[in-house]
Design a protein around this motif. Structure first.
Motif, PDB file in Angstrom:
ATOM      1  N   ALA A  73     -25.994  47.893   2.364  1.00 11.28           N
ATOM      2  CA  ALA A  73     -25.094  46.768   2.608  1.00 11.28           C
ATOM      3  C   ALA A  73     -25.364  45.659   1.607  1.00 11.28           C
ATOM      4  CB  ALA A  73     -25.277  46.245   4.036  1.00 11.28           C
ATOM      5  N   ALA A  74     -24.313  45.213   0.924  1.00 11.90           N
ATOM      6  CA  ALA A  74     -24.441  44.168  -0.094  1.00 11.90           C
ATOM      7  C   ALA A  74     -24.038  42.819   0.485  1.00 11.90           C
ATOM      8  CB  ALA A  74     -23.579  44.497  -1.303  1.00 11.90           C
ATOM      9  N   PHE A  75     -24.925  41.849   0.338  1.00 15.91           N
ATOM     10  CA  PHE A  75     -24.704  40.477   0.790  1.00 15.91           C
ATOM     11  C   PHE A  75     -25.035  39.515  -0.339  1.00 15.91           C
ATOM     12  CE2 PHE A  75     -25.099  42.535   4.836  1.00 15.91           C
ATOM     13  CZ  PHE A  75     -24.524  41.714   5.792  1.00 15.91           C
ATOM     14  N   ALA A  76     -24.414  38.351  -0.331  1.00 10.42           N
ATOM     15  CA  ALA A  76     -24.879  37.260  -1.176  1.00 10.42           C
ATOM     16  C   ALA A  76     -26.202  36.768  -0.601  1.00 10.42           C
ATOM     17  CB  ALA A  76     -23.862  36.124  -1.204  1.00 10.42           C
ATOM     18  N   GLY A  77     -27.173  36.492  -1.486  1.00  7.81           N
ATOM     19  CA  GLY A  77     -28.499  36.136  -1.010  1.00  7.81           C
ATOM     20  C   GLY A  77     -28.963  34.775  -1.463  1.00  7.81           C
ATOM     21  N   GLY A  78     -30.246  34.537  -1.258  1.00  8.15           N
ATOM     22  CA  GLY A  78     -30.811  33.221  -1.532  1.00  8.15           C
ATOM     23  C   GLY A  78     -31.849  33.198  -2.623  1.00  8.15           C
ATOM     24  N   GLY A  79     -31.954  34.277  -3.414  1.00  3.29           N
ATOM     25  CA  GLY A  79     -32.878  34.269  -4.532  1.00  3.29           C
ATOM     26  C   GLY A  79     -34.304  34.593  -4.144  1.00  3.29           C
ATOM     27  N   ALA A  80     -35.216  34.267  -5.051  1.00  8.06           N
ATOM     28  CA  ALA A  80     -36.620  34.637  -4.873  1.00  8.06           C
ATOM     29  C   ALA A  80     -37.269  33.937  -3.691  1.00  8.06           C
ATOM     30  CB  ALA A  80     -37.395  34.333  -6.154  1.00  8.06           C
TER      31      ALA A  80
ATOM     32  N   LEU B 261     -38.093  36.628   5.552  1.00  8.49           N
ATOM     33  CA  LEU B 261     -37.704  37.357   6.753  1.00  8.49           C
ATOM     34  C   LEU B 261     -38.095  36.609   8.017  1.00  8.49           C
ATOM     35  CD1 LEU B 261     -38.571  41.066   5.813  1.00  8.49           C
ATOM     36  CD2 LEU B 261     -36.374  39.878   5.673  1.00  8.49           C
ATOM     37  N   ASP B 262     -38.569  35.389   7.876  1.00  7.54           N
ATOM     38  CA  ASP B 262     -38.850  34.559   9.051  1.00  7.54           C
ATOM     39  C   ASP B 262     -37.513  34.266   9.741  1.00  7.54           C
ATOM     40  OD1 ASP B 262     -39.382  32.496  10.883  1.00  7.54           O
ATOM     41  OD2 ASP B 262     -40.947  31.636   9.610  1.00  7.54           O
ATOM     42  N   PRO B 263     -37.301  34.797  10.945  1.00  7.88           N
ATOM     43  CA  PRO B 263     -35.974  34.654  11.562  1.00  7.88           C
ATOM     44  C   PRO B 263     -35.630  33.231  11.943  1.00  7.88           C
ATOM     45  CG  PRO B 263     -37.519  35.511  13.164  1.00  7.88           C
ATOM     46  CD  PRO B 263     -38.246  35.493  11.847  1.00  7.88           C
ATOM     47  N   HIS B 264     -36.629  32.385  12.080  1.00  3.07           N
ATOM     48  CA  HIS B 264     -36.374  30.995  12.453  1.00  3.07           C
ATOM     49  C   HIS B 264     -35.939  30.168  11.255  1.00  3.07           C
ATOM     50  CE1 HIS B 264     -39.360  31.832  15.963  1.00  3.07           C
ATOM     51  NE2 HIS B 264     -38.150  32.282  16.210  1.00  3.07           N
ATOM     52  N   LEU B 265     -36.047  30.736  10.062  1.00  5.06           N
ATOM     53  CA  LEU B 265     -35.586  30.060   8.851  1.00  5.06           C
ATOM     54  C   LEU B 265     -34.256  30.606   8.362  1.00  5.06           C
ATOM     55  CD1 LEU B 265     -38.925  29.744   6.843  1.00  5.06           C
ATOM     56  CD2 LEU B 265     -37.621  27.884   7.889  1.00  5.06           C
ATOM     57  N   ALA B 266     -33.675  31.544   9.109  1.00 10.60           N
ATOM     58  CA  ALA B 266     -32.409  32.150   8.702  1.00 10.60           C
ATOM     59  C   ALA B 266     -31.344  31.085   8.499  1.00 10.60           C
ATOM     60  CB  ALA B 266     -31.959  33.167   9.748  1.00 10.60           C
ATOM     61  N   ASN B 267     -30.652  31.164   7.372  1.00 11.35           N
ATOM     62  CA  ASN B 267     -29.613  30.185   7.068  1.00 11.35           C
ATOM     63  C   ASN B 267     -28.366  30.848   6.502  1.00 11.35           C
ATOM     64  OD1 ASN B 267     -28.724  27.409   6.884  1.00 11.35           O
ATOM     65  ND2 ASN B 267     -28.923  27.617   4.668  1.00 11.35           N
ATOM     66  N   LEU B 268     -28.550  31.794   5.574  1.00 13.12           N
ATOM     67  CA  LEU B 268     -27.437  32.499   4.959  1.00 13.12           C
ATOM     68  C   LEU B 268     -27.014  33.684   5.816  1.00 13.12           C
ATOM     69  CD1 LEU B 268     -28.809  32.608   1.304  1.00 13.12           C
ATOM     70  CD2 LEU B 268     -27.217  30.927   2.262  1.00 13.12           C
ATOM     71  N   PHE B 269     -25.821  34.227   5.513  1.00  8.10           N
ATOM     72  CA  PHE B 269     -25.374  35.431   6.209  1.00  8.10           C
ATOM     73  C   PHE B 269     -26.367  36.572   6.019  1.00  8.10           C
ATOM     74  CE2 PHE B 269     -20.995  33.545   5.930  1.00  8.10           C
ATOM     75  CZ  PHE B 269     -20.779  33.491   7.290  1.00  8.10           C
ATOM     76  N   ALA B 270     -26.915  36.709   4.813  1.00 11.45           N
ATOM     77  CA  ALA B 270     -27.886  37.772   4.567  1.00 11.45           C
ATOM     78  C   ALA B 270     -29.114  37.591   5.447  1.00 11.45           C
ATOM     79  CB  ALA B 270     -28.284  37.783   3.094  1.00 11.45           C
ATOM     80  N   ASP B 271     -29.590  36.352   5.569  1.00 13.52           N
ATOM     81  CA  ASP B 271     -30.732  36.067   6.442  1.00 13.52           C
ATOM     82  C   ASP B 271     -30.426  36.469   7.876  1.00 13.52           C
ATOM     83  OD1 ASP B 271     -31.983  34.806   4.259  1.00 13.52           O
ATOM     84  OD2 ASP B 271     -31.145  32.857   4.811  1.00 13.52           O
TER      85      ASP B 271
ATOM     86  N   SER C 176     -39.707  47.646   3.764  1.00 12.25           N
ATOM     87  CA  SER C 176     -40.041  46.938   2.531  1.00 12.25           C
ATOM     88  C   SER C 176     -39.128  45.740   2.355  1.00 12.25           C
ATOM     89  CB  SER C 176     -39.921  47.868   1.314  1.00 12.25           C
ATOM     90  OG  SER C 176     -38.566  48.262   1.118  1.00 12.25           O
ATOM     91  N   PHE C 177     -39.571  44.794   1.525  1.00 10.98           N
ATOM     92  CA  PHE C 177     -38.795  43.576   1.281  1.00 10.98           C
ATOM     93  C   PHE C 177     -39.127  43.041  -0.097  1.00 10.98           C
ATOM     94  CE2 PHE C 177     -38.595  38.779   2.026  1.00 10.98           C
ATOM     95  CZ  PHE C 177     -37.234  38.701   1.810  1.00 10.98           C
ATOM     96  N   ALA C 178     -38.113  42.826  -0.912  1.00 15.35           N
ATOM     97  CA  ALA C 178     -38.238  42.178  -2.208  1.00 15.35           C
ATOM     98  C   ALA C 178     -37.298  40.983  -2.206  1.00 15.35           C
ATOM     99  CB  ALA C 178     -37.872  43.135  -3.339  1.00 15.35           C
ATOM    100  N   PRO C 179     -37.803  39.759  -2.023  1.00 20.59           N
ATOM    101  CA  PRO C 179     -36.935  38.581  -1.931  1.00 20.59           C
ATOM    102  C   PRO C 179     -35.950  38.496  -3.088  1.00 20.59           C
ATOM    103  CG  PRO C 179     -39.201  38.007  -1.418  1.00 20.59           C
ATOM    104  CD  PRO C 179     -39.229  39.421  -1.929  1.00 20.59           C
ATOM    105  N   GLY C 180     -34.688  38.247  -2.751  1.00 15.28           N
ATOM    106  CA  GLY C 180     -33.656  38.133  -3.759  1.00 15.28           C
ATOM    107  C   GLY C 180     -33.138  39.444  -4.279  1.00 15.28           C
ATOM    108  N   ARG C 181     -33.647  40.576  -3.729  1.00 17.91           N
ATOM    109  CA  ARG C 181     -33.253  41.875  -4.256  1.00 17.91           C
ATOM    110  C   ARG C 181     -32.849  42.837  -3.140  1.00 17.91           C
ATOM    111  NH1 ARG C 181     -38.107  43.457  -8.082  1.00 17.91           N
ATOM    112  NH2 ARG C 181     -36.754  45.237  -8.524  1.00 17.91           N
ATOM    113  N   SER C 182     -33.794  43.225  -2.301  1.00 18.85           N
ATOM    114  CA  SER C 182     -33.443  44.185  -1.265  1.00 18.85           C
ATOM    115  C   SER C 182     -34.444  44.145  -0.124  1.00 18.85           C
ATOM    116  CB  SER C 182     -33.360  45.612  -1.823  1.00 18.85           C
ATOM    117  OG  SER C 182     -34.642  46.177  -1.958  1.00 18.85           O
ATOM    118  N   ALA C 183     -34.029  44.700   1.006  1.00 16.72           N
ATOM    119  CA  ALA C 183     -34.897  44.903   2.160  1.00 16.72           C
ATOM    120  C   ALA C 183     -34.499  46.224   2.797  1.00 16.72           C
ATOM    121  CB  ALA C 183     -34.748  43.758   3.169  1.00 16.72           C
TER     122      ALA C 183
END
Length: 532
Positions: A63-70, A74-84, A221-228
């Motif tokens: 699934a491709a989403f616009a993200g928030g960069g580096a 994955l802290d759910p309490h900091l979720a702000n974007l649709f990807a988050d 796995s999780f690579a900020p700004g790239r994939s999870a």
């Protein structure tokens, strides 16, 4: 009561279309393919999906989403974007979530009930486990809410949890919580369903290294700004997902998401433009899913300053707007007209009010009565949201027909929302889905922190308190209708439309719910999606 690991990147030429458009960063050592991106069909277990359209198990959905960069987390309490939010929904659960009509539906909370005065709520948790096998308990719930409410942290759900007295609230059993509230709150289930109000383990640490939640997928796995990459959690309380894995891939440009979908590099692309949808719908290359009523589109008038401190001017502007022209021009037809009220189709919406239509003669007469026959106003807009600049230009031309000169002023994408909260007199405005009660409490009360229309009326505040103190739902709905009638007559939101949120998928994807506004329970429900 309501019953409610890190792996090497693939060679850069493997997905040339993604690399050309900056789809993925070229640094770091994160996974883009725990099972290999080329084999997304998976190993169905043979027990379901015999070609009859029934769910089929197995496979990885990308699934491709616009993200928030580096800086993504994955802290759910900091979720702000649709990807988050989509990643958080996959890994974690809330006590409740919002249905398509924005009413609260049980999730980790099996049931809830209030006392007579609506200032104490007893919540019973269902039997659920975290990904490490430990049960979800009342202590985890209280820990999560207290973490969100930490005054030293800027967690998204903090304002939503404000009605709870967390010092007085307590666990009354392993799966029972008594929430003590600061005041009567009939809509307390909306608090439990608030955006970002996820439940985490009491000893949770290292959210970006190996987060543990109780959601339908567990961390790989999780690579900020790239994939999870997340894998199916077989013991999820709501049943194991059909998919083996889901991978969230960051693609900030809409063109990159579209090309990845057309090129077979993803199966799901979030947030497509209406023009893209119109170009591809029914052509066989992709399936288009329209999430109706996902975003309110409006002009925001400051009611505490000239010229909009005169309700006749506000009423004139209501009558200047040709709503269908705005929907067709600014949203490319991907939406429906509004009626100067938030929440069309949501619980408590006052749908019995007459639909307001353009009436330029009446608008001119009201402006003359207000001594504003040659009115000039500045309309603030920005490219911060799709359709804003188009809507500003269309409304400028509509206003000219009523003798009003509108000067469009472009603002910064980076600071637009803070600039227009208290500044200016007229601006373009948008809001995502939330309960009507939450819209009122956050934006229309005297002490609301995001009161962009500067609507401040003690008697209106009193009606809100009355609604929150009313146990009977029918009586409470009548109070909300009364409040909305007043907003429709003299409020500061000129709500001209409700935009569709547009998803694109390959024709192999099944189970995407079309009637779920963004940020509601059935939006991004990858635990209920399968690959045919």
């Amino acid at each position: 009561m309501h019953d409610a690991s890190t792996r090497r990147l693939p060679p850069p030429d493997r997905f040339p279309g993604l690399r050309r458009r900056g789809f993925l960063a070229a640094t770091g050592a994160a996974s883009l393919g725990a099972l290999g991106l080329t084999g997304c069909g998976g190993s169905g277990d043979g027990g379901e999906g015999k070609g009859d359209g029934s769910p089929k198990r197995g496979g990885r959905l990308r699934a491709a989403f616009a993200g928030g960069g580096a800086g993504e987390t994955l802290d759910p309490h900091l979720a702000n974007l649709f990807a988050d939010a989509a990643r958080a929904k996959a890994l974690f659960d809330k006590l409740a979530d919002h249905g398509a009509d924005l009413s609260a539906r049980p999730r980790l909370a099996e049931k809830w009930e209030s006392n007579r005065t609506l200032d104490r709520w007893r919540v019973t948790l269902r039997e659920a486990t975290f990904h490490d096998g430990r049960p979800v308990t009342a202590k985890d719930v209280l820990h999560s809410y207290r973490r969100i409410a930490d005054p030293e942290r800027a967690f998204r759900a903090k304002a939503s949890l404000e009605p709870i007295d967390l010092d007085a609230s307590r666990a009354t059993g392993e799966r029972a919580v008594e929430f003590v509230l600061k005041r009567p709150t009939a809509e307390f289930p909306n608090v439990m369903a608030a955006f970002g109000a996820y439940i985490v383990p009491e000893n949770a640490t290292g959210f970006d290294r190996r987060p543990i939640g109780s959601g339908p997928f567990r961390f790989v796995s999780f690579a900020p700004g790239r994939s999870a990459v997340f894998r199916r959690y077989d013991d999820h309380w709501d049943g194991a997902p059909y998919l083996d894995e889901v991978e969230f891939i960051v693609a900030n440009e809409e063109s990159a998401r579209v090309n990845a979908l057309l090129g077979g590099q993803v199966e799901y692309a979030h947030e497509l433009d209406p023009t893209t949808a119109r170009a591809h719908e029914g052509k066989g290359q992709m399936e288009i899913v329209r999430l109706r009523n996902s975003a309110m589109q409006a002009f925001c008038m400051k009611t505490d300053r000239p010229p909009f401190d005169d309700e006749r001017v506000r009423q004139a502007f209501f009558l200047i707007a040709d709503r269908q022209e705005l929907v067709d021009g600014a949203l490319s037809g991907a939406g429906e007209v509004g009626n100067d009220l938030f929440g069309k189709g949501y619980e408590y919406y006052a749908d019995g009010l007459p639909q307001r239509e353009q009436d330029l003669d009446r608008a001119r007469a009201l402006l003359e009565q207000a001594g504003a026959g040659d009115l000039r106003v500045i309309l603030d807009t920005s490219a911060v949201a799709a359709g804003f600049t188009e809507a500003a230009g269309i409304f400028r031309d509509q206003a000219r027909k009523a003798g009003v000169t509108v000067e469009v002023r472009m603002g910064s994408k980076d600071s637009y929302w803070s600039d227009v909260l208290d500044g200016g007199t007229l601006c373009c405005y948008r809001s995502g889905a939330m309960p009507i009660e939450a819209h009122i409490s956050q934006r229309l009360l005297t002490d609301s922190t995001t009161n962009a229309t500067q609507w401040r009326h003690d008697d209106f505040d009193a009606l809100y308190r009355q609604a929150q103190s009313t146990r009977d739902r029918t009586e409470r709905a009548a109070v909300y209708r009364r409040m909305q009638r007043r907003l429709h007559a003299e409020g500061g939101f000129l709500v001209w439309g409700f935009a569709d949120w547009i998803i694109g998928t390959t024709n192999r994807v099944r189970g995407v719910e079309p009637d779920a506004p963004a940020n509601t329970l059935d939006w991004a429900r990858f635990d209920k999606v399968w690959l045919a």
